[in-house]
Design an enzyme around this catalytic site. Structure first.
Site, mmCIF file in Angstrom:
data_model
loop_
_atom_site.group_PDB
_atom_site.id
_atom_site.type_symbol
_atom_site.label_atom_id
_atom_site.label_comp_id
_atom_site.label_asym_id
_atom_site.label_seq_id
_atom_site.Cartn_x
_atom_site.Cartn_y
_atom_site.Cartn_z
ATOM 1 N N LYS A 94 30.096 9.722 88.940
ATOM 2 C CA LYS A 94 31.324 9.460 88.197
ATOM 3 C C LYS A 94 31.817 8.038 88.474
ATOM 4 O O LYS A 94 31.485 7.448 89.512
ATOM 5 C CB LYS A 94 32.427 10.438 88.637
ATOM 6 C CG LYS A 94 32.210 11.882 88.232
ATOM 7 C CD LYS A 94 33.342 12.756 88.758
ATOM 8 C CE LYS A 94 33.164 14.207 88.364
ATOM 9 N NZ LYS A 94 33.332 14.434 86.912
ATOM 10 N N ARG A 129 28.930 24.604 85.456
ATOM 11 C CA ARG A 129 28.264 25.695 84.737
ATOM 12 C C ARG A 129 27.016 26.175 85.478
ATOM 13 O O ARG A 129 26.613 27.323 85.321
ATOM 14 C CB ARG A 129 27.945 25.245 83.310
ATOM 15 C CG ARG A 129 26.964 24.114 83.194
ATOM 16 C CD ARG A 129 27.074 23.359 81.874
ATOM 17 N NE ARG A 129 28.248 22.505 81.838
ATOM 18 C CZ ARG A 129 28.569 21.734 80.810
ATOM 19 N NH1 ARG A 129 27.801 21.720 79.723
ATOM 20 N NH2 ARG A 129 29.645 20.985 80.846
#
Length: 468
Positions: A254, A328
């Site tokens: 990130k 996920r």
């Protein structure tokens, strides 16, 4: 924060700060409060003053409700709570309302007071505890108001626990800390708790393990259970939470700006733990299980790489196209784990996609699922407590965006509808039961001057469970 009830009508010169909650037509038997009510101008609903008494000045306020809908109640209560922060004890008079409305008003105001009194200062050299410590609600309908305050107390407890977990620094709130705290809190309330450690995850949950193995911190799977229904064998509701205690993005790193806020990436887990504990505190007549998958997402020589193919607990293989779509990857195995409970419904909660913020902003959670009755129940709960949520579609056509040449499915879809394709990915692992997904990426915390966890959507989920 302590809440209590009395039946007496407030009078002038009575000890403690006084707040009169009423409607425009209320006949207040209190000269100062009546004068404040008459002084309200168009668009105003709150006024306050101080009057001299034998013990100094007494704070008196009036909050005039134009509506008793929950959104209006919450807004009015938040304004009153700002005033109440400067008092030690506030006497709240709700005699203007009949039983059901008095209970609703008391619940909303107590929750606002409790949340406004929240402090997180355990890392500071000098803590500043809240001045406001007690609210006494005055109503002729004491039993109904007392029950409303019991609910309010449980919700405030749940939101405060959720905020404490979310606000904790990531060097304190590691996966082990989160797991041990969940276990301790649940057991303190009389519920059962089980912590499943690395060896089981490594052997059985390949997708979850693929994320966890990049960190020096061990992963944990937490299972909390409570059987409050008359039929202990009745199908439970299962809550599943994403507990990434820090998310660097992994190899798909990130940007550095605001990366500190990725300590909040475990707020789905915090919500599930806190909702479970609040439900147990209320002794709801339901069977309830919470499952939390927790680990870190770190870049290292052992971390997932873009292009890796991993095998989920369900047996489906997953091509990891982006290591920052890790939530996920741990949720899919937790959702498969939930199948063993033969659940009545499964609700997963996760700070899953930045795309949800693009779609819905910071005040509305996204809801999707494979069972419309379940989704409708969550939306109704959202409306009941004004913890806003909105349904996004899960059409079969979205599966066309999840194609891989090398595995059964990829962990990200083609561009567009990122929140929906993330939920579509999860739908492959939830075919055996009614399922709903709450994406709380925009609502779980605030940035800027008010930076911190919000405790949402604990209100929504607790109301859903109360209405089963």
């Amino acid at each position: 924060m302590e809440f209590s009830t009395k039946t007496e009508i407030l009078q002038e010169q009575q000890a403690g700060a006084q707040l009169f909650v009423c409607t425009e037509e209320a006949q207040l038997n209190h000269p100062t409060a009546l004068a404040l009510l008459s002084s309200l101008e168009e668009g105003q609903n709150f006024a306050d003053t101080k009057i001299p008494t034998g013990n100094g000045l007494q704070a008196v306020a009036v909050c005039c409700l134009k509506s008793t809908g929950r959104a209006a109640l919450n807004k009015a209560a938040a304004e009153a709570a700002k005033w109440a922060q400067n008092q030690e004890t506030v006497n709240v008079d709700v005699h203007a309302f009949e039983e059901a409305q008095a209970a609703a008003v008391a619940e909303a105001f107590a929750i606002a007071f409790g949340n406004a009194a929240y402090r997180f200062d355990r890392y500071k050299k000098e803590a500043k505890p809240a001045k406001f410590a007690e609210a006494v609600f005055h109503s002729a309908h004491e039993a109904a108001v007392k029950e409303a305050l019991r609910v309010a107390e449980a919700q405030v407890y749940g939101q405060s626990l959720c905020r404490d977990l979310g606000n904790a620094a990531p060097n304190e709130c590691t996966p082990e800390f989160l797991a041990r705290t969940a276990k301790a809190e649940a057991e303190k309330l009389g519920a059962h708790a089980k912590i499943i450690e690395k060896d089981y995850i490594k052997e059985n949950m390949g997708s979850f393990w693929s994320v966890a193995k990049g960190s020096v911190e061990d992963p944990y799977l937490v299972e909390l259970s409570y059987f409050g229904a008359a039929d202990k064998e009745a199908a439970p509701v299962v809550l599943v939470g994403k507990g990434i205690t820090f998310d660097t993005g992994g190899i798909s790193l990130k940007p550095g700006l605001n990366m500190d806020e990725m300590k909040f990436d475990m707020c789905g887990a915090a919500t599930v733990i806190s909702t479970f504990c609040a439900a147990v505190k209320l002794q709801l007549p339901i069977n309830l299980i919470a499952v939390v998958a927790t680990c870190e997402n770190m870049p290292s020589g052992a971390a997932n790489k873009p292009g890796d193919v991993v095998k989920s607990m369900k047996g489906l293989t997953i091509e990891v196209l982006n290591t920052d779509a890790e939530g996920r990857l741990i949720l899919c195995d937790a959702l498969t784990y939930a199948e063993q409970f033969k659940p009545k419904a499964v609700i997963d909660v996760a700070t899953l996609t930045g795309a949800c913020i693009v779609a819905l902003g910071h005040d509305v959670s996204g809801v999707m699922g494979n069972n419309q009755d379940l989704v409708d129940s969550l939306l109704a709960a959202s409306y009941n407590v004004d913890d806003k949520a909105w349904q996004l579609p899960l059409f079969e056509t979205y599966k066309d965006q999840l194609k891989s040449n090398f595995a059964d499915i990829p962990n990200i879809g083609t561009p567009g509808a990122g929140t929906i394709t993330a939920a579509t990915f999860l739908s492959y692992f939830t075919e055996g039961y009614p399922w709903a997904h709450l994406d709380i990426a925009g609502t779980a915390w605030k940035s800027g001057a008010e930076k911190g966890a919000t405790g949402r959507p604990v209100p929504l989920l607790l109301n859903y469970l109360r209405n089963l």
